[in-house]
Scaffold this motif. Structure first.
Motif, PDB file in Angstrom:
ATOM      1  N   ASN A  88       0.859  -1.179   0.000  1.00  0.00           N
ATOM      2  CA  ASN A  88       0.000   0.000   0.000  1.00  0.00           C
ATOM      3  C   ASN A  88       0.901   1.236   0.000  1.00  0.00           C
ATOM      4  O   ASN A  88       1.636   1.476   0.949  1.00  0.00           O
ATOM      5  N   SER A  90      -0.136   4.390  -0.064  1.00  0.00           N
ATOM      6  CA  SER A  90      -0.770   5.565   0.539  1.00  0.00           C
ATOM      7  C   SER A  90      -0.018   5.986   1.801  1.00  0.00           C
ATOM      8  O   SER A  90       0.468   5.149   2.558  1.00  0.00           O
ATOM      9  N   THR A  92      -1.594   7.807   4.115  1.00  0.00           N
ATOM     10  CA  THR A  92      -2.591   8.078   5.157  1.00  0.00           C
ATOM     11  C   THR A  92      -3.707   7.049   5.293  1.00  0.00           C
ATOM     12  O   THR A  92      -4.339   6.980   6.334  1.00  0.00           O
ATOM     13  N   ASP A  93      -3.972   6.249   4.266  1.00  0.00           N
ATOM     14  CA  ASP A  93      -5.170   5.416   4.278  1.00  0.00           C
ATOM     15  C   ASP A  93      -4.862   3.927   4.147  1.00  0.00           C
ATOM     16  O   ASP A  93      -3.947   3.534   3.437  1.00  0.00           O
ATOM     17  N   SER A  94      -5.693   3.115   4.816  1.00  0.00           N
ATOM     18  CA  SER A  94      -5.558   1.660   4.761  1.00  0.00           C
ATOM     19  C   SER A  94      -6.278   1.080   3.555  1.00  0.00           C
ATOM     20  O   SER A  94      -7.287   1.612   3.098  1.00  0.00           O
ATOM     21  N   SER A 118      -6.451  -5.718   6.843  1.00  0.00           N
ATOM     22  CA  SER A 118      -6.104  -4.353   6.489  1.00  0.00           C
ATOM     23  C   SER A 118      -4.603  -4.254   6.231  1.00  0.00           C
ATOM     24  O   SER A 118      -3.797  -4.760   7.009  1.00  0.00           O
ATOM     25  N   ALA A 121      -1.531   2.206   5.780  1.00  0.00           N
ATOM     26  CA  ALA A 121      -0.783   3.164   4.975  1.00  0.00           C
ATOM     27  C   ALA A 121       0.710   2.863   5.060  1.00  0.00           C
ATOM     28  O   ALA A 121       1.244   2.675   6.152  1.00  0.00           O
ATOM     29  N   SER A 152     -13.139   5.388   0.983  1.00  0.00           N
ATOM     30  CA  SER A 152     -13.396   6.691   0.357  1.00  0.00           C
ATOM     31  C   SER A 152     -12.112   7.397  -0.071  1.00  0.00           C
ATOM     32  O   SER A 152     -12.136   8.547  -0.482  1.00  0.00           O
ATOM     33  N   ALA A 153     -10.992   6.688  -0.003  1.00  0.00           N
ATOM     34  CA  ALA A 153      -9.687   7.284  -0.327  1.00  0.00           C
ATOM     35  C   ALA A 153      -9.268   6.964  -1.762  1.00  0.00           C
ATOM     36  O   ALA A 153      -9.869   6.125  -2.429  1.00  0.00           O
ATOM     37  N   ILE A 155      -6.093   5.331  -3.433  1.00  0.00           N
ATOM     38  CA  ILE A 155      -4.931   4.546  -3.020  1.00  0.00           C
ATOM     39  C   ILE A 155      -4.319   3.861  -4.236  1.00  0.00           C
ATOM     40  O   ILE A 155      -5.012   3.208  -5.011  1.00  0.00           O
TER      41      ILE A 155
END
Length: 166
Positions: A88, A90, A92-94, A118, A121, A152-153, A155
């Motif tokens: 991943n 990103s 900030t986001d999982s 999960s 990030a 909602s991200a 990625i």
């Protein structure tokens, strides 16, 4: 088509403390290796697929049996997954793996079709099962959809899959 895999993960964890007569220290050095030859038995793979993908406030379901085309134009169509690596990127986001909505949800390493894992990030999931019959079973039409969900991200992630066809 022949496929082989080799790699390693090496890490050093250092613990230090305080003591009247100096600084106690423990170094834990580990080198974990992976090696798969070309074939379908134990310690082998004959299918490989990888990609870098971007999800924008959505999810996707990867069809692990017949729905993905490898770098040389072949179709990923295996009966047992031996390697799954997901990175991943990103900050900030999982990224959530598993729990596909269809009746073909891949349960494999998750335990059941509704379960997820999960990848946080900046995180990496590395799953490796080299022994025949100990990998994650794949079955067309019943256990072959791997859901990847960005919520909602937006990625970007990279994914690598190694499998055997028989």
């Amino acid at each position: 088509m022949a496929v082989t895999l080799s790699g390693s993960v090496t890490f050093t964890a250092v613990q230090t403390g305080t003591h009247d007569n100096g600084t106690p220290r423990f170094d834990d050095v580990q080198a974990l290796t992976m090696a798969l030859s070309s074939g379908t038995g134990s310690n082998a793979i004959d299918k490989w697929w990888s990609d870098s993908r971007t999800l924008t406030a959505t999810s996707e379901e990867l069809d692990l049996v017949g729905g993905l085309t490898d770098a040389l134009g072949g179709t990923l169509s295996g009966v047992e997954m031996r390697v799954l690596i997901v990175k991943n990127t990103s900050a900030t986001d999982s990224l959530i793996l598993g729990a596909a909505a269809s009746n073909q949800a891949y349960a494999g390493l998750f335990g059941a079709s509704g379960h997820t894992i999960s990848v946080p990030a900046g995180g990496i999931l590395l799953w490796y099962a080299p022994i025949d019959g100990r990998g994650a079973t794949l079955a067309a039409g019943t256990a072959d959809k791997l859901k990847i969900d960005a919520g909602s991200a937006t990625i970007t992630y990279s994914i690598w899959i190694g499998a055997v066809s028989a």
